[in-house]
Design a protein around this motif. Structure first.
Motif, short mmCIF file in Angstrom:
data_model
loop_
_atom_site.label_atom_id
_atom_site.label_comp_id
_atom_site.label_asym_id
_atom_site.label_seq_id
_atom_site.Cartn_x
_atom_site.Cartn_y
_atom_site.Cartn_z
N SER A 240 5.09 19.38 12.73
CA SER A 240 6.38 19.85 12.21
C SER A 240 7.55 19.23 12.97
O SER A 240 8.57 18.86 12.38
N GLU A 241 7.39 19.11 14.28
CA GLU A 241 8.49 18.64 15.12
C GLU A 241 8.93 17.22 14.76
O GLU A 241 10.08 16.86 14.99
N HIS A 242 8.01 16.40 14.21
CA HIS A 242 8.34 14.99 13.98
C HIS A 242 8.66 14.67 12.52
O HIS A 242 9.03 13.54 12.22
N VAL A 243 8.51 15.65 11.64
CA VAL A 243 8.64 15.36 10.20
C VAL A 243 9.95 14.64 9.87
O VAL A 243 9.97 13.63 9.15
N SER A 244 11.05 15.11 10.41
CA SER A 244 12.36 14.53 10.05
C SER A 244 12.48 13.08 10.53
O SER A 244 13.25 12.30 9.97
N ARG A 245 11.67 12.72 11.53
CA ARG A 245 11.72 11.35 12.05
C ARG A 245 11.07 10.34 11.10
O ARG A 245 11.22 9.14 11.27
N TYR A 246 10.34 10.85 10.13
CA TYR A 246 9.64 9.94 9.20
C TYR A 246 10.33 9.85 7.85
O TYR A 246 9.76 9.29 6.91
N GLU A 247 11.52 10.40 7.76
CA GLU A 247 12.22 10.36 6.48
C GLU A 247 12.36 8.91 6.01
O GLU A 247 12.83 8.05 6.76
N GLY A 248 11.93 8.66 4.78
CA GLY A 248 12.04 7.31 4.23
C GLY A 248 11.02 6.32 4.78
O GLY A 248 10.98 5.17 4.35
N ALA A 249 10.18 6.76 5.71
CA ALA A 249 9.26 5.83 6.36
C ALA A 249 7.92 5.71 5.64
O ALA A 249 7.11 4.84 5.98
N ALA A 250 7.67 6.60 4.66
CA ALA A 250 6.38 6.57 3.95
C ALA A 250 6.57 7.09 2.54
O ALA A 250 7.63 7.61 2.20
N ASP A 251 5.55 6.94 1.72
CA ASP A 251 5.64 7.46 0.36
C ASP A 251 5.54 8.98 0.35
O ASP A 251 6.07 9.65 -0.53
N GLU A 252 4.86 9.54 1.35
CA GLU A 252 4.67 10.98 1.41
C GLU A 252 4.52 11.38 2.89
O GLU A 252 3.81 10.70 3.63
N VAL A 253 5.21 12.43 3.30
CA VAL A 253 5.06 12.94 4.66
C VAL A 253 4.59 14.38 4.58
O VAL A 253 5.18 15.19 3.87
N PHE A 254 3.47 14.68 5.26
CA PHE A 254 2.91 16.03 5.22
C PHE A 254 3.19 16.74 6.55
O PHE A 254 2.89 16.18 7.61
N ARG B 158 0.84 -1.20 0.00
CA ARG B 158 0.00 0.00 0.00
C ARG B 158 0.87 1.25 0.00
O ARG B 158 1.93 1.27 0.63
N ARG B 159 0.41 2.29 -0.74
CA ARG B 159 1.11 3.57 -0.68
C ARG B 159 0.65 4.32 0.56
O ARG B 159 -0.54 4.44 0.82
N VAL B 160 1.63 4.81 1.34
CA VAL B 160 1.32 5.38 2.65
C VAL B 160 1.68 6.86 2.72
O VAL B 160 2.74 7.28 2.25
N GLY B 161 0.77 7.63 3.32
CA GLY B 161 1.06 9.03 3.64
C GLY B 161 1.00 9.22 5.14
O GLY B 161 0.16 8.61 5.81
N ILE B 162 1.91 10.04 5.68
CA ILE B 162 1.90 10.34 7.11
C ILE B 162 1.60 11.82 7.30
O ILE B 162 2.20 12.68 6.65
N LEU B 163 0.62 12.12 8.18
CA LEU B 163 0.35 13.50 8.58
C LEU B 163 1.04 13.72 9.92
O LEU B 163 0.64 13.14 10.93
N SER B 164 2.08 14.54 9.90
CA SER B 164 2.95 14.69 11.07
C SER B 164 2.94 16.12 11.56
O SER B 164 2.75 17.06 10.78
#
Ligand code: TXA
Ligand code: MG
Length: 366
Positions: free
Chosen positions: A293-307, A285-291
């Motif tokens: 601002s403070e956590h955005v860098s923690r999701y690098e590479g963890a999803a198809d798209e990080v908002f 499944r293609r995954v998007g994360i709604l994060s």
């Protein structure tokens, strides 16, 4: 069967403000349906007194007929023509929040608006938007404007003219572009009964501010709608809390499956989101994360798209961005949407109400 009437939709750019306003106002006065910006979201307006015009709003949106519309006015002086009476507490709220994102449900004056606007109720929702273009349109057209959010029913409300066209191009007479809306979530809908202000739909005016304006002797009661959001309150619930017909419908839903993940402990929250994302991606499944601002860098590479939804403790930023992000999730074809929960203080209450609806009530705690 829904009637599919195609119309050519005019677009009035912000740059031609004066000319566009005049044409749009003339279209409204002639029974047209025109989308316009407010401080909350774009509305789809029509003369509230003209049943044929109001019917076109319901048709363009695909909106259920039992969901009443809010009437937009440009001045308090329009109230006596629309409502039987405004009580002392209501006057205080109007003084504090108009123009602004507060809708008051008031006893409707018989015959003042089309019965389609009130969906047969004996009340009418009225607000004065805090937006120059909206106020000018109402004044220039000379009409109280019935206006729901200018989206197809079930889609996220539009916060840009582009969103409106995405949903309604060919179905409405025009859209006035006023750029991105400021608040990003709809108005707070309230009904005052006795000494209590009932919040029928949380929104741009926070419960804290309502309480402060109403005064210490007045109760401000939250929504009766369950955390599950989309589901109607149980019919057996035998109380006399007033309800807003609209809150029973699933709104704001992205096409992908959305899950809310709550947690006060950042490490655990981020870990839970990452884990779920990895799981979904293993299933292709293609995954998007709604994060936040403070956590955005923690999701690098963890999803198809990080908002980036904005700072965790400034929910007004997430409120402003949410609907555009949900539309973007659809555009990108994301099948799984994992969203961090936000604290519910201030406009955070309205933000979480909309996020829960978008997630269809799916929510876990990390
Ligand atoms: O910010 C807003 O309120 C936007 C902008 C365009 O003004 N409008 C908006 O309209 O959100 P709409 O139709 O999407 O939502 C109107 C809500 C619905 O939940 C509806 O059930 C409720 O207001 N409502 C309207 N009239 C009512 C009434 N007489 N009694 C109870 N609820 C009412
Ligand atoms: Mg709506």
């Amino acid at each position: 069967m829904e009637r599919e009437t195609m119309t050519s939709t005019r677009y009035w750019p912000a740059a031609d403000k004066e000319a566009g306003l005049q044409e749009a106002a003339a279209a409204l006065a002639a029974g047209g349906v025109v989308a316009f910006p407010t401080e909350t979201v774009y509305g789809l307006g029509a003369d509230a007194r003209n049943t044929a015009a109001v019917r076109r709003i319901f048709e363009a949106k695909g909106r259920p007929a039992d969901n009443p519309l809010i009437v937009h006015v440009a001045s308090e002086e329009s109230l006596p023509a629309l409502t039987e009476r405004v009580n002392e507490i209501e006057r205080r709220l109007i003084a504090a929040f108009w123009p602004g994102p507060l809708t008051l449900v008031l006893p409707v004056k018989p015959g003042a608006v089309s019965p389609l606007v009130t969906a047969g109720l004996d009340t009418v929702g009225i607000r004065m938007p805090d937006h120059d273009t909206a106020l000018r349109l109402i004044a220039e057209s000379g009409c109280p404007l019935a206006a729901p959010s200018a989206n197809r029913s079930g889609r996220p409300s539009p916060t840009t003219a582009g969103h409106v066209l995405e949903d309604l191009e060919g179905r409405i007479d025009g859209v006035v572009d006023g750029g991105s809306t400021g608040v990003g979530l709809e108005s707070t809908v309230v009904r005052v009964l006795g000494n209590t202000v009932h919040i029928l739909r949380p929104g741009g005016v926070t419960p804290e501010r309502l309480q402060a304006a109403a005064g210490p002797s007045v109760r401000v009661e939250g929504t009766a709608s369950p955390a599950g959001g989309g589901a109607p309150a149980p019919a057996t619930q035998d109380d006399d809390r007033p309800r807003s017909p609209g809150v029973k419908y699933t709104h704001y839903a992205p096409r992908g499956e959305m899950l809310l993940i709550a947690g006060d402990e950042p490490e655990r929250l981020v870990e839970a989101v990452r884990l779920r994302s990895a799981e979904a991606r293993r299933q292709g499944r293609r995954v998007g994360i709604l994060s936040c601002s403070e956590h955005v860098s923690r999701y690098e590479g963890a999803a198809d798209e990080v908002f980036d939804c904005g700072p965790r403790f400034s929910p007004e930023v997430a409120a402003r961005r949410l609907y555009a992000i949900l539309r973007e999730c659809d555009r990108l074809g994301l099948a799984t949407i994992l969203a961090e929960s936000f604290p519910e203080a201030g406009i955070g209450a309205a933000l979480m109400n909309r996020m829960r609806k978008a997630a269809g009530g799916r929510e876990i705690t990390a």
